[in-house]
Design a protein around this motif. Structure first.
Motif, PDB file in Angstrom:
ATOM      1  N   ASP A  56     -16.715  20.776 -30.324  1.00 26.61           N
ATOM      2  CA  ASP A  56     -17.128  21.484 -31.538  1.00 26.61           C
ATOM      3  C   ASP A  56     -15.931  22.048 -32.307  1.00 26.61           C
ATOM      4  OD1 ASP A  56     -19.802  20.959 -31.080  1.00 26.61           O
ATOM      5  OD2 ASP A  56     -20.139  22.842 -30.007  1.00 26.61           O
ATOM      6  N   GLU A  57     -14.885  22.463 -31.590  1.00 29.32           N
ATOM      7  CA  GLU A  57     -13.708  23.017 -32.244  1.00 29.32           C
ATOM      8  C   GLU A  57     -13.016  21.960 -33.100  1.00 29.32           C
ATOM      9  OE1 GLU A  57     -13.916  23.104 -28.715  1.00 29.32           O
ATOM     10  OE2 GLU A  57     -14.949  25.031 -28.778  1.00 29.32           O
ATOM     11  N   LEU A  58     -12.949  20.739 -32.587  1.00 27.98           N
ATOM     12  CA  LEU A  58     -12.338  19.646 -33.342  1.00 27.98           C
ATOM     13  C   LEU A  58     -13.164  19.344 -34.588  1.00 27.98           C
ATOM     14  CD1 LEU A  58     -10.290  17.342 -33.711  1.00 27.98           C
ATOM     15  CD2 LEU A  58     -11.756  15.936 -32.255  1.00 27.98           C
ATOM     16  N   ARG A  59     -14.461  19.338 -34.424  1.00 24.97           N
ATOM     17  CA  ARG A  59     -15.349  19.079 -35.556  1.00 24.97           C
ATOM     18  C   ARG A  59     -15.154  20.130 -36.647  1.00 24.97           C
ATOM     19  NH1 ARG A  59     -21.776  18.556 -34.777  1.00 24.97           N
ATOM     20  NH2 ARG A  59     -21.401  16.355 -35.071  1.00 24.97           N
ATOM     21  N   ALA A  60     -15.150  21.397 -36.258  1.00 25.73           N
ATOM     22  CA  ALA A  60     -14.991  22.478 -37.231  1.00 25.73           C
ATOM     23  C   ALA A  60     -13.626  22.401 -37.905  1.00 25.73           C
ATOM     24  CB  ALA A  60     -15.175  23.826 -36.547  1.00 25.73           C
ATOM     25  N   ARG A  61     -12.590  22.131 -37.125  1.00 28.56           N
ATOM     26  CA  ARG A  61     -11.241  22.041 -37.689  1.00 28.56           C
ATOM     27  C   ARG A  61     -11.132  20.880 -38.673  1.00 28.56           C
ATOM     28  NH1 ARG A  61      -7.147  20.024 -33.996  1.00 28.56           N
ATOM     29  NH2 ARG A  61      -5.914  18.905 -35.510  1.00 28.56           N
ATOM     30  N   ALA A  62     -11.707  19.731 -38.329  1.00 28.26           N
ATOM     31  CA  ALA A  62     -11.639  18.556 -39.193  1.00 28.26           C
ATOM     32  C   ALA A  62     -12.352  18.805 -40.519  1.00 28.26           C
ATOM     33  CB  ALA A  62     -12.248  17.354 -38.476  1.00 28.26           C
ATOM     34  N   VAL A  63     -13.527  19.407 -40.447  1.00 30.80           N
ATOM     35  CA  VAL A  63     -14.285  19.694 -41.676  1.00 30.80           C
ATOM     36  C   VAL A  63     -13.527  20.708 -42.521  1.00 30.80           C
ATOM     37  CG1 VAL A  63     -16.414  20.712 -42.580  1.00 30.80           C
ATOM     38  CG2 VAL A  63     -16.504  19.072 -40.697  1.00 30.80           C
ATOM     39  N   ARG A  64     -12.983  21.736 -41.879  1.00 28.95           N
ATOM     40  CA  ARG A  64     -12.226  22.757 -42.606  1.00 28.95           C
ATOM     41  C   ARG A  64     -10.995  22.140 -43.280  1.00 28.95           C
ATOM     42  NH1 ARG A  64     -11.364  25.894 -38.686  1.00 28.95           N
ATOM     43  NH2 ARG A  64      -9.199  25.356 -38.325  1.00 28.95           N
ATOM     44  N   GLU A 109      -7.951   9.096 -38.869  1.00 30.98           N
ATOM     45  CA  GLU A 109      -6.892   8.487 -38.044  1.00 30.98           C
ATOM     46  C   GLU A 109      -5.922   9.553 -37.547  1.00 30.98           C
ATOM     47  OE1 GLU A 109      -5.104   5.470 -40.455  1.00 30.98           O
ATOM     48  OE2 GLU A 109      -6.845   4.141 -40.308  1.00 30.98           O
ATOM     49  N   GLN A 110      -5.561  10.496 -38.417  1.00 37.20           N
ATOM     50  CA  GLN A 110      -4.635  11.563 -38.032  1.00 37.20           C
ATOM     51  C   GLN A 110      -5.221  12.465 -36.952  1.00 37.20           C
ATOM     52  OE1 GLN A 110      -3.912  13.482 -41.766  1.00 37.20           O
ATOM     53  NE2 GLN A 110      -2.429  11.926 -42.450  1.00 37.20           N
ATOM     54  N   LEU A 111      -6.539  12.645 -36.985  1.00 34.64           N
ATOM     55  CA  LEU A 111      -7.203  13.521 -36.013  1.00 34.64           C
ATOM     56  C   LEU A 111      -7.704  12.770 -34.783  1.00 34.64           C
ATOM     57  CD1 LEU A 111      -9.261  15.670 -38.520  1.00 34.64           C
ATOM     58  CD2 LEU A 111      -7.201  16.369 -37.278  1.00 34.64           C
ATOM     59  N   ASN A 112      -7.543  11.436 -34.786  1.00 30.51           N
ATOM     60  CA  ASN A 112      -8.014  10.585 -33.685  1.00 30.51           C
ATOM     61  C   ASN A 112      -9.523  10.673 -33.475  1.00 30.51           C
ATOM     62  OD1 ASN A 112      -5.498   9.462 -33.030  1.00 30.51           O
ATOM     63  ND2 ASN A 112      -4.976  11.258 -31.799  1.00 30.51           N
ATOM     64  N   VAL A 113     -10.258  10.628 -34.591  1.00 37.02           N
ATOM     65  CA  VAL A 113     -11.717  10.567 -34.533  1.00 37.02           C
ATOM     66  C   VAL A 113     -12.162   9.371 -35.355  1.00 37.02           C
ATOM     67  CG1 VAL A 113     -11.989  13.053 -34.237  1.00 37.02           C
ATOM     68  CG2 VAL A 113     -12.088  12.086 -36.518  1.00 37.02           C
ATOM     69  N   HIS A 114     -13.360   8.906 -35.115  1.00 35.22           N
ATOM     70  CA  HIS A 114     -13.892   7.778 -35.881  1.00 35.22           C
ATOM     71  C   HIS A 114     -14.198   8.253 -37.301  1.00 35.22           C
ATOM     72  CE1 HIS A 114     -16.561   4.496 -37.075  1.00 35.22           C
ATOM     73  NE2 HIS A 114     -15.877   3.788 -36.181  1.00 35.22           N
ATOM     74  N   HIS A 115     -13.885   7.415 -38.283  1.00 36.69           N
ATOM     75  CA  HIS A 115     -14.039   7.827 -39.678  1.00 36.69           C
ATOM     76  C   HIS A 115     -15.496   8.100 -40.051  1.00 36.69           C
ATOM     77  CE1 HIS A 115     -14.478   3.439 -39.842  1.00 36.69           C
ATOM     78  NE2 HIS A 115     -15.237   3.642 -40.905  1.00 36.69           N
ATOM     79  N   GLU A 116     -16.436   7.360 -39.475  1.00 37.01           N
ATOM     80  CA  GLU A 116     -17.848   7.615 -39.791  1.00 37.01           C
ATOM     81  C   GLU A 116     -18.318   8.935 -39.180  1.00 37.01           C
ATOM     82  OE1 GLU A 116     -19.996   6.288 -41.920  1.00 37.01           O
ATOM     83  OE2 GLU A 116     -18.369   4.982 -42.552  1.00 37.01           O
ATOM     84  N   ALA A 117     -17.770   9.293 -38.023  1.00 34.03           N
ATOM     85  CA  ALA A 117     -18.110  10.589 -37.424  1.00 34.03           C
ATOM     86  C   ALA A 117     -17.633  11.705 -38.352  1.00 34.03           C
ATOM     87  CB  ALA A 117     -17.470  10.727 -36.044  1.00 34.03           C
ATOM     88  N   LEU A 118     -16.396  11.594 -38.835  1.00 34.79           N
ATOM     89  CA  LEU A 118     -15.864  12.608 -39.743  1.00 34.79           C
ATOM     90  C   LEU A 118     -16.676  12.653 -41.035  1.00 34.79           C
ATOM     91  CD1 LEU A 118     -13.798  14.728 -40.526  1.00 34.79           C
ATOM     92  CD2 LEU A 118     -12.274  12.883 -41.268  1.00 34.79           C
ATOM     93  N   ARG A 119     -17.040  11.497 -41.571  1.00 35.26           N
ATOM     94  CA  ARG A 119     -17.828  11.453 -42.799  1.00 35.26           C
ATOM     95  C   ARG A 119     -19.178  12.157 -42.593  1.00 35.26           C
ATOM     96  NH1 ARG A 119     -16.648   7.912 -46.431  1.00 35.26           N
ATOM     97  NH2 ARG A 119     -15.891   6.412 -44.894  1.00 35.26           N
ATOM     98  N   TRP A 165     -19.853  14.520 -40.342  1.00 37.41           N
ATOM     99  CA  TRP A 165     -19.600  15.950 -40.179  1.00 37.41           C
ATOM    100  C   TRP A 165     -19.446  16.626 -41.538  1.00 37.41           C
ATOM    101  CZ3 TRP A 165     -15.064  15.298 -36.230  1.00 37.41           C
ATOM    102  CH2 TRP A 165     -15.557  14.808 -35.022  1.00 37.41           C
ATOM    103  N   ILE A 166     -18.707  15.962 -42.430  1.00 38.96           N
ATOM    104  CA  ILE A 166     -18.475  16.521 -43.767  1.00 38.96           C
ATOM    105  C   ILE A 166     -19.790  16.596 -44.533  1.00 38.96           C
ATOM    106  CG2 ILE A 166     -17.368  16.090 -45.994  1.00 38.96           C
ATOM    107  CD1 ILE A 166     -15.021  14.845 -44.322  1.00 38.96           C
ATOM    108  N   ARG A 167     -20.575  15.543 -44.485  1.00 38.84           N
ATOM    109  CA  ARG A 167     -21.867  15.545 -45.175  1.00 38.84           C
ATOM    110  C   ARG A 167     -22.770  16.649 -44.645  1.00 38.84           C
ATOM    111  NH1 ARG A 167     -23.111   9.067 -45.258  1.00 38.84           N
ATOM    112  NH2 ARG A 167     -21.756   8.572 -46.998  1.00 38.84           N
ATOM    113  N   GLN A 168     -22.783  16.830 -43.314  1.00 39.17           N
ATOM    114  CA  GLN A 168     -23.633  17.867 -42.729  1.00 39.17           C
ATOM    115  C   GLN A 168     -23.150  19.256 -43.135  1.00 39.17           C
ATOM    116  OE1 GLN A 168     -26.548  17.155 -40.981  1.00 39.17           O
ATOM    117  NE2 GLN A 168     -26.832  19.290 -41.547  1.00 39.17           N
ATOM    118  N   ALA A 169     -21.841  19.460 -43.178  1.00 39.12           N
ATOM    119  CA  ALA A 169     -21.297  20.750 -43.599  1.00 39.12           C
ATOM    120  C   ALA A 169     -21.665  21.028 -45.053  1.00 39.12           C
ATOM    121  CB  ALA A 169     -19.782  20.771 -43.419  1.00 39.12           C
TER     122      ALA A 169
END
Length: 103
Positions: free
Chosen positions: A9-17, A33-43, A45-49
């Motif tokens: 959860d900390e990585l998710r919050a940091r990435a969105v922030r 890529e910089q955070l070593n997460v899948h781009h669709e996961a990040l997308r 997370w951002i949409r949900q935020a």
């Protein structure tokens, strides 16, 4: 039991922030890529935020989604209890009136 989360959860919050505070907005694929997460996961997370902040209306907020899950679980439990009560009712009705036809 829920499946374990792939990303903490900390990585998710940091990435969105990072995404939301950056100006200009970074390319999601590059930030992922910089955070070593899948781009669709990040997308997602951002949409949900954005939905949670009231900036999007095409998906439910986290609170609403959690409430829907809770209500669906409660509904399933009540349906099971109702089926048990129907079966018990039919059983006791047959016991009390043995002359009644069984179908």
């Amino acid at each position: 039991m829920a499946a374990p989360k792939k990303y903490p959860d900390e990585l998710r919050a940091r990435a969105v922030r990072l995404y939301r505070e950056s100006e200009p907005k970074p390319v999601i694929r590059r930030l992922a890529e910089q955070l070593n997460v899948h781009h669709e996961a990040l997308r997602n997370w951002i949409r949900q935020a954005e939905a949670d902040a009231g900036e999007r209306h095409d998906r439910p907020t986290s609170e609403l989604a959690e409430e829907n899950r809770r209500l669906a679980k409660e509904n399933a439990e009540l349906r099971r209890a109702n089926e048990i009560l129907k079966a018990a009712s039919a059983y006791f009705a047959a016991e009390l009136d043995p002359t009644r036809r069984r179908s």
